[in-house]
Design an enzyme around this catalytic site. Structure first.
Site, short mmCIF file in Angstrom:
data_model
loop_
_atom_site.label_atom_id
_atom_site.label_comp_id
_atom_site.label_asym_id
_atom_site.label_seq_id
_atom_site.Cartn_x
_atom_site.Cartn_y
_atom_site.Cartn_z
N LYS A 111 0.85 -1.35 0.06
CA LYS A 111 0.02 -0.01 0.06
C LYS A 111 0.84 1.44 0.12
CE LYS A 111 -4.39 -1.81 1.08
NZ LYS A 111 -5.37 -2.24 2.41
N LYS A 194 -4.94 -10.65 -6.64
CA LYS A 194 -6.31 -11.21 -5.95
C LYS A 194 -7.41 -10.18 -6.23
CE LYS A 194 -5.72 -8.55 -1.53
NZ LYS A 194 -5.65 -8.41 -0.31
N LYS A 197 -10.79 -4.96 -2.91
CA LYS A 197 -11.76 -3.73 -2.86
C LYS A 197 -11.25 -2.66 -3.54
CE LYS A 197 -14.51 -5.04 1.16
NZ LYS A 197 -13.74 -5.61 2.59
P1 TYM Z 1 -10.98 -7.57 4.19
O1 TYM Z 1 -12.12 -6.51 4.42
O2 TYM Z 1 -9.95 -7.10 2.99
O3 TYM Z 1 -11.55 -8.82 3.73
C1 TYM Z 1 -12.41 -9.57 4.49
C2 TYM Z 1 -12.35 -10.93 4.37
O4 TYM Z 1 -12.38 -11.44 2.86
C3 TYM Z 1 -11.09 -12.10 2.68
N1 TYM Z 1 -10.73 -11.91 1.34
C4 TYM Z 1 -10.72 -12.85 0.23
N2 TYM Z 1 -10.83 -14.11 0.18
C5 TYM Z 1 -10.50 -14.77 -1.03
N3 TYM Z 1 -10.30 -13.96 -1.99
C6 TYM Z 1 -9.92 -12.84 -2.10
N4 TYM Z 1 -9.69 -12.30 -3.30
C7 TYM Z 1 -10.36 -12.04 -0.90
N5 TYM Z 1 -10.32 -10.74 -0.60
C8 TYM Z 1 -10.33 -10.71 0.56
C9 TYM Z 1 -9.95 -11.93 3.61
O5 TYM Z 1 -9.21 -12.76 3.71
C10 TYM Z 1 -10.92 -11.47 4.74
O6 TYM Z 1 -10.92 -12.68 5.53
N6 TYM Z 1 -7.57 -6.76 7.75
C11 TYM Z 1 -8.98 -7.32 7.45
C12 TYM Z 1 -9.98 -7.13 8.41
C13 TYM Z 1 -9.73 -7.48 9.91
C14 TYM Z 1 -9.76 -8.73 10.49
C15 TYM Z 1 -9.89 -8.48 11.86
C16 TYM Z 1 -10.05 -10.20 9.88
C17 TYM Z 1 -9.83 -6.37 10.86
N7 TYM Z 1 -9.74 -7.06 12.00
C18 TYM Z 1 -9.56 -9.63 12.69
C19 TYM Z 1 -10.00 -10.94 10.87
C20 TYM Z 1 -9.80 -10.70 12.24
C21 TYM Z 1 -9.26 -7.05 6.14
O7 TYM Z 1 -8.76 -5.97 5.59
O8 TYM Z 1 -10.13 -7.72 5.33
#
Ligand code: TYM
Length: 333
Positions: A111, A194, A197
């Protein structure tokens, strides 16, 4: 009962990767684990956001999760900022984390690759520590996530182990729960990356609320690989393998078996498109119902926060006591 916790950012729009990699498992896990799911609005502030948009997206994300099948009677669904204990614990963990280990986080490196570190918000750097606080504050045993979160989860475990070693047993050391299938859905236009968003390719990101025709178009225009052979080989054939994986997860069949039933890309794309439409239509219908009554969702979140806070405040008190902070309400002398 084991406890599970996971989170999702209310930024951009929820996409097929989020759904296949995380959300569908959260739904299935509700009766297996004592489950906590958190919409991480504080994490969203690490890059510039319009305040009105953030508010709207937070509620929209909650509606998507409810529409996907999260049931407030069977899990605790809440918004991160409504449980302020997360940020307080985050500070205690920042005082256990090192600059070096945060600098190694690939998401931070990615990032800041373009604009450099100088302008990056400090919160982007400390982001994984807040994530660790989200998890540790619930004594979570398991954290169901997609592949991209593996490194953050390892950091969380390291912080928990270090804290416990330094201050005595305080936190449960959690484990990442990354399922073999669907944990890494790739961008439909750039299969080497990947689905994300923050992607700059809207055509490559299939949103769970995309109208069916848009979903079909995005999948039919997905970039495939040279040759015509359909096989499941994410290294050699990333584009085709991504479609095979999507179809396999959507229909509950093994990817090799799915691949073996096609000898051309066209029919694979058509079937993948139809399977995704069929998978997401019920979610979209429920979403429309929920969107008609936003107060109902807001009330569910309030209740979720109250329930989450009861657990979070007890863990926070334990952690504060462990490091030697003076509790309030104790008569001295
Ligand atoms: P975030 O919001 O980017 O994504 C939410 C969940 O979706 C999964 N994910 C994917 N899985 C498969 N293929 C993809 N292309 C893909 N893109 C996203 C992510 O692995 C995630 O499980 N940092 C985290 C949010 C967070 C969090 C936490 C997660 C904050 N605190 C505590 C677990 C526990 C995030 O940005 O996820």
């Amino acid at each position: 009962m084991t406890r599970a916790l996971s989170g999702i950012q209310p930024t951009g729009d929820t996409h097929l990767g989020n759904y296949l990699g995380a959300v569908r498992h959260w739904v299935a896990d509700q009766d297996v684990h004592d489950s906590y799911y958190c919409i991480v609005d504080l994490h969203a502030l690490t890059i510039p956001r319009d305040p009105g948009q953030l508010r709207a997206k937070t509620l929209e994300t909650a509606m998507i999760l409810l529409a996907a099948g999260l049931d407030p009677a069977r899990c605790t669904l809440f918004v991160q900022s409504q449980v302020p204990e997360h940020t307080e614990l985050s500070w205690l963990l920042e005082c256990v984390a090192s600059m070096g280990e945060l600098r190694r986080m690939t998401q931070f490196k990615d990032k800041t690759a373009k604009g450099g570190e100088t302008e990056a918000r400090v919160g982007l750097f400390t982001y994984p520590v807040l994530q660790a606080a989200d998890i540790l504050i619930y004594d979570a045993d398991l954290v169901p996530v997609g592949e991209d979160q593996r490194q953050h989860l390892e950091l969380c475990r390291d912080l928990a182990l270090r804290f416990n070693h330094r201050y005595g047993d305080t936190f449960v050391v959690p484990e990442a729960l990354i399922r073999p299938l669907g944990a890494k859905i790739q961008d439909l236009q750039e299969p080497a990356r990947k689905m994300s968003k923050s992607s700059e390719s809207p055509q490559g990101t299939l949103l769970v609320l995309d109208p069916p025709d848009v979903m079909r178009r995005k999948i039919r225009r997905a970039v495939t690989d040279p040759g015509t052979e359909v096989r499941f080989d994410p290294e050699g054939k990333p584009g085709v393998s991504n479609l095979v994986q999507i179809l396999a997860v959507a229909t509950g069949r093994p990817p090799a078996e799915v691949a073996a039933s096609y000898d051309q890309y066209g029919p694979l794309k058509n079937d993948a498109a139809e399977a995704v439409v069929e998978l997401l239509l019920p979610l979209q219908e429920r979403y429309r119902e929920l969107a008609g009554d936003p107060k109902r969702t807001a009330a569910i979140l309030e209740e979720g926060a109250a329930k989450a806070q009861r657990v979070a405040s007890a863990t926070l008190a334990r952690a504060k006591d462990a490091v030697g902070l003076l509790p309030r309400g104790r008569v001295v002398g």
